[in-house]
Design a protein around this motif. Structure first.
Motif, mmCIF file in Angstrom:
data_model
loop_
_atom_site.group_PDB
_atom_site.id
_atom_site.type_symbol
_atom_site.label_atom_id
_atom_site.label_comp_id
_atom_site.label_asym_id
_atom_site.label_seq_id
_atom_site.Cartn_x
_atom_site.Cartn_y
_atom_site.Cartn_z
ATOM 1 N N SER A 441 0.837 -1.197 0.000
ATOM 2 C CA SER A 441 0.000 0.000 0.000
ATOM 3 C C SER A 441 0.868 1.241 0.000
ATOM 4 N N LEU A 442 0.353 2.281 -0.608
ATOM 5 C CA LEU A 442 0.983 3.601 -0.610
ATOM 6 C C LEU A 442 -0.139 4.622 -0.471
ATOM 7 N N THR A 443 -0.039 5.465 0.561
ATOM 8 C CA THR A 443 -1.058 6.486 0.801
ATOM 9 C C THR A 443 -0.379 7.840 0.933
ATOM 10 N N ILE A 444 -0.942 8.824 0.276
ATOM 11 C CA ILE A 444 -0.456 10.199 0.373
ATOM 12 C C ILE A 444 -1.599 11.070 0.862
ATOM 13 N N HIS A 445 -1.382 11.740 2.010
ATOM 14 C CA HIS A 445 -2.346 12.695 2.549
ATOM 15 C C HIS A 445 -1.763 14.096 2.377
ATOM 16 N N GLU A 446 -2.409 14.934 1.621
ATOM 17 C CA GLU A 446 -2.014 16.340 1.652
ATOM 18 C C GLU A 446 -2.398 16.913 3.013
ATOM 19 N N LEU A 447 -1.519 17.747 3.567
ATOM 20 C CA LEU A 447 -1.729 18.285 4.908
ATOM 21 C C LEU A 447 -2.001 19.779 4.838
ATOM 22 N N ALA A 448 -3.086 20.197 5.467
ATOM 23 C CA ALA A 448 -3.453 21.607 5.503
ATOM 24 C C ALA A 448 -2.520 22.369 6.440
ATOM 25 N N SER A 449 -2.481 23.656 6.265
ATOM 26 C CA SER A 449 -1.673 24.508 7.134
ATOM 27 C C SER A 449 -2.300 24.615 8.517
ATOM 28 N N ILE A 450 -1.451 24.616 9.550
ATOM 29 C CA ILE A 450 -1.947 24.826 10.913
ATOM 30 C C ILE A 450 -2.247 26.291 11.179
ATOM 31 N N TRP A 451 -1.833 27.171 10.276
ATOM 32 C CA TRP A 451 -1.926 28.601 10.534
ATOM 33 C C TRP A 451 -3.229 29.221 10.032
ATOM 34 N N ARG A 452 -4.075 28.483 9.344
ATOM 35 C CA ARG A 452 -5.312 29.054 8.824
ATOM 36 C C ARG A 452 -6.506 28.297 9.403
ATOM 37 N N PRO A 453 -7.508 28.953 10.014
ATOM 38 C CA PRO A 453 -7.477 30.375 10.344
ATOM 39 C C PRO A 453 -6.567 30.646 11.530
ATOM 40 N N LEU A 454 -6.071 31.859 11.611
ATOM 41 C CA LEU A 454 -5.089 32.174 12.635
ATOM 42 C C LEU A 454 -5.679 32.201 14.040
ATOM 43 N N GLY A 455 -6.949 32.577 14.181
ATOM 44 C CA GLY A 455 -7.508 32.724 15.506
ATOM 45 C C GLY A 455 -7.015 34.006 16.168
ATOM 46 N N GLU A 456 -7.264 34.127 17.439
ATOM 47 C CA GLU A 456 -6.905 35.326 18.186
ATOM 48 C C GLU A 456 -5.731 35.022 19.099
ATOM 49 N N ALA A 457 -4.624 35.726 18.894
ATOM 50 C CA ALA A 457 -3.388 35.410 19.611
ATOM 51 C C ALA A 457 -3.430 35.846 21.067
ATOM 52 N N THR A 458 -4.021 36.995 21.357
ATOM 53 C CA THR A 458 -3.970 37.521 22.728
ATOM 54 C C THR A 458 -5.337 37.805 23.323
ATOM 55 N N LEU A 459 -6.381 37.752 22.518
ATOM 56 C CA LEU A 459 -7.734 37.940 23.026
ATOM 57 C C LEU A 459 -8.257 36.623 23.582
ATOM 58 N N HIS A 460 -8.567 36.587 24.859
ATOM 59 C CA HIS A 460 -9.147 35.404 25.479
ATOM 60 C C HIS A 460 -10.649 35.417 25.212
ATOM 61 N N THR A 461 -11.114 34.444 24.446
ATOM 62 C CA THR A 461 -12.518 34.420 24.071
ATOM 63 C C THR A 461 -12.954 33.003 23.775
ATOM 64 N N ASN A 462 -14.230 32.709 24.019
ATOM 65 C CA ASN A 462 -14.771 31.413 23.639
ATOM 66 C C ASN A 462 -15.552 31.492 22.336
ATOM 67 N N LEU A 463 -15.502 32.639 21.664
ATOM 68 C CA LEU A 463 -16.134 32.813 20.358
ATOM 69 C C LEU A 463 -15.161 32.346 19.287
ATOM 70 N N ASN A 464 -15.572 31.374 18.493
ATOM 71 C CA ASN A 464 -14.663 30.790 17.519
ATOM 72 C C ASN A 464 -14.322 31.720 16.375
ATOM 73 N N GLY A 465 -15.178 32.645 16.088
ATOM 74 C CA GLY A 465 -14.876 33.567 15.009
ATOM 75 C C GLY A 465 -15.068 32.904 13.654
ATOM 76 N N PRO A 466 -14.263 33.319 12.622
ATOM 77 C CA PRO A 466 -13.152 34.251 12.762
ATOM 78 C C PRO A 466 -13.599 35.680 13.073
ATOM 79 N N TRP A 467 -12.635 36.453 13.594
ATOM 80 C CA TRP A 467 -12.858 37.854 13.896
ATOM 81 C C TRP A 467 -12.313 38.698 12.746
ATOM 82 N N TYR A 468 -12.849 39.909 12.618
ATOM 83 C CA TYR A 468 -12.364 40.788 11.557
ATOM 84 C C TYR A 468 -12.623 42.243 11.955
#
Length: 611
Positions: A441-468
């Protein structure tokens, strides 16, 4: 006050790993005090936030809820606030409050750092900010030069242990024990020429019993036992967790495991020092699960990517039960174009001399890297790997600046920094073979970026957003989300609600008003907003076209005000710092988005939650 000295980034700079953590900007080296607390993984790390080379050390901080998607947080330890050399160290969660430091809801989190002696810092807010214990007094001072304390728990002796590297009498470690994490007694010393820097002690299960693994910054290790005061092993030569060049600045160094994990799980991350770009230097290795396994050569530590990698997989392709000559192997993947991906292959090697993969191929036959298994030498990428039942398993994680190689479910583990060509036309993949290849067997999984969506770095919130941003300038600062505008400006979450309880802290830095917004349209042309207004010295609930209610308040700039807004149909109740100040009725807006507001100046908002 901790800082967040980072400009915004989309994490798409050339050579930036897309699923390996790297800092927004600045220098990164050793992981420090990785730990798990109340659903969040905390990774602290050696950090020079304003340099691309090793400089005055801070402790950077990133968090994750799945060991895969990481979000950078404000600096945890800052030499302008926390005394001593803030070099590498470990940390623990004091779930039983044996330290007696608890003051509030959170369990104390203690981290240990310092050179030529160990200093303790502790957090009472879940690992976000830290205080210095006892003025920075060193709780342990080993002989000679010393650094890199790591604390561990021994459930048999019911004591905490600390292992610290020191060069007194040659390379080795001093062990100390404690019942309260603050008062430590010298227990023993273990010396070995290979035991240099960043020591780690891990209790690991195997076949119904437990063993202890002592490893150095290089990943070289002994398996042995711990009797509550001393480490014992009959090994005479170390093995390596990662079978590459493992020195400071290489593709693997200074790994530590996460403390406070449930059960016997051991998750480890290391420093990869050869990755850099325009605004950062260094990254963390992808998290791996460590286990003990009995092999023909004895007990060994094996490594495998954490299963949470599944959350990144997309566009999976699989080939099964193929018999391929060299031409057919070369053509099999001719149409595949991949950039960041995971590859898993199982091959029967009884009829093959050599096979492997050429990564990031381009026209003209060139490629960036070759990974090969030599069946005659029984080596994967130059490291011994015996077939099991005539077959070998190979697993690759290919990122923009990193490559991880695993053989036979972790018996081989190699991590590299690789400057893969990011230009168009360099994203091919080729399978090659010398001899007939029997492909299970041979399987290839393309892997998405961990950085998208970025989320909120310093705002503590339980709202998933995204924010804009809906007007104004909005930035991440250590104390939350900062807005600046000469008029009305809004920062909105895509989350919305009708009846709810909204909480949040607002602080007016300068200017006129700081506020929470709710039931807003996506462009904030319509909304309800409750603010503190320094020009009129009031608390005000308003919407465009109407001031619904105002209450006198001597507004102080630089002070946090906590709002609680409760809505039920047309009724809106507002409490300030726990005291209800407004009870109003307005029928204009029945539901909409949540957000924040600043008017004619600068304001900070933090701790936004909805229930």
């Amino acid at each position: 006050m901790n800082s967040f000295p980072y400009a915004g980034t989309n994490y798409q700079e050339d050579n930036r790993g897309q699923f390996h953590f790297s800092p927004r900007s600045g220098w990164m080296n050793d992981p420090n005090a990785p730990l798990y607390y109340r659903g969040v993984y905390h990774l602290y790390f050696q950090h020079a936030p304003n340099a691309l080379h090793w400089d005055t050390m801070h402790w950077g901080h990133a968090t994750s809820t799945d060991l895969v998607h990481w979000q950078q947080r404000p600096i945890a330890l800052d030499p302008s606030i926390h005394p001593g050399d803030l070099w590498s160290g470990g940390g623990v969660v004091d779930c039983g409050n044996v330290s007696g430091l608890k003051n509030g809801d959170h369990d104390p989190i203690l981290v240990y750092s310092g050179t030529r002696g160990v200093t303790v810092f502790y957090s009472l807010d879940g690992g976000n900010t830290f205080q210095t214990y006892d003025g920075g007094r060193k709780v342990v001072v080993p002989a000679g030069d010393s650094r890199d304390p790591k604390v561990f728990w021994d459930p048999v002796s019911q004591k905490w242990g600390m292992v610290v590297w020191s060069d007194a009498g040659g390379n080795g470690v001093d062990f100390f024990t404690s019942h309260d994490l603050l008062r430590w007694s010298f227990a023993s010393r273990f010396t070995a020429g290979w035991l240099f820097e960043c020591p780690n002690m891990i209790r690991m299960p195997l076949d119904g019993s437990y063993h202890w693994v002592l490893h150095a910054g290089s990943g070289e290790y002994y398996v042995g036992s711990w009797d509550g005061t001393a480490f014992h092993s009959d090994w005479t030569a170390p093995q390596k967790i990662n079978q590459t060049a493992t020195h400071a600045g290489a593709g693997y160094y200074a790994a530590l495991n996460f403390s406070n994990l449930k059960g016997d799980r051991v998750v480890s991350m290391a420093w990869q020092g050869e990755n850099s770009g325009s605004i950062w230097t260094g990254n963390a290795s992808f998290a791996v699960d460590l286990k003990l396994r009995r092999t023909a050569d004895g007990i060994r530590v094996v490594s495998a990517p954490v299963p949470e990698i599944d959350t990144l997989r997309e566009n999976t392709r699989t080939w099964k039960n193929l018999s391929l000559d060299s031409k057919a192997a070369r053509e099999l993947l001719s149409g595949v174009r991949v950039n960041t991906y995971e590859l898993e292959v199982v091959v029967d090697v009884r009829d093959v001399q050599r096979f492997g993969f050429r990564l990031h191929t381009g026209s003209g036959g060139w490629f960036d890297r070759e990974i090969a298994y030599d069946a005659r030498a029984q080596q994967l990428n130059g490291v011994a790997l015996k077939p099991s039942g005539g077959k070998v398993r190979v697993r690759l994680l290919v990122d923009r600046g990193q490559l991880d190689v695993f053989g036979n479910d972790g018996e081989v583990y190699q991590s590299y920094n690789v400057n893969f060509d990011g230009l168009p036309g360099g994203d091919g993949l080729e399978l090659f073979t010398e001899g007939r290849l029997r492909l299970d067997s041979l399987t290839i999984h393309e892997l998405a970026s961990i950085w998208r969506p970025l989320g909120e770095a310093t705002l503590h919130t339980n709202l998933n957003g995204p924010w804009y941003a809906a007007r104004g300038q909005w930035a991440d600062v250590a104390d939350g989300k900062q807005g600046k505008s000469p008029g009305d400006a809004f920062y909105l979450s895509t989350a919305s609600g009708a009846d709810f309880t909204l909480d949040g802290d607002v602080r007016l830095v300068d200017g006129v008003a700081a506020a929470l917004t709710f039931r807003a349209t996506k462009d904030a042309s319509q909304h309800y907003t409750v603010n503190v207004d320094a020009s009129a010295n009031v608390v005000k609930l308003w919407r465009p076209g109407r001031d619904i209610a105002t209450v006198p308040l001597q507004v102080e700039r630089g002070r946090n005000y906590h709002f609680t807004v409760q809505t039920a149909g047309s009724n809106i109740k507002v409490s300030l710092d726990g005291k209800q100040v407004i009870d109003a009725v307005d029928t204009e807006h029945k539901s909409g988005q949540f957000g924040m507001n600043v008017y004619n100046g600068t304001a900070l908002v933090q701790n936004v939650s909805v229930r």
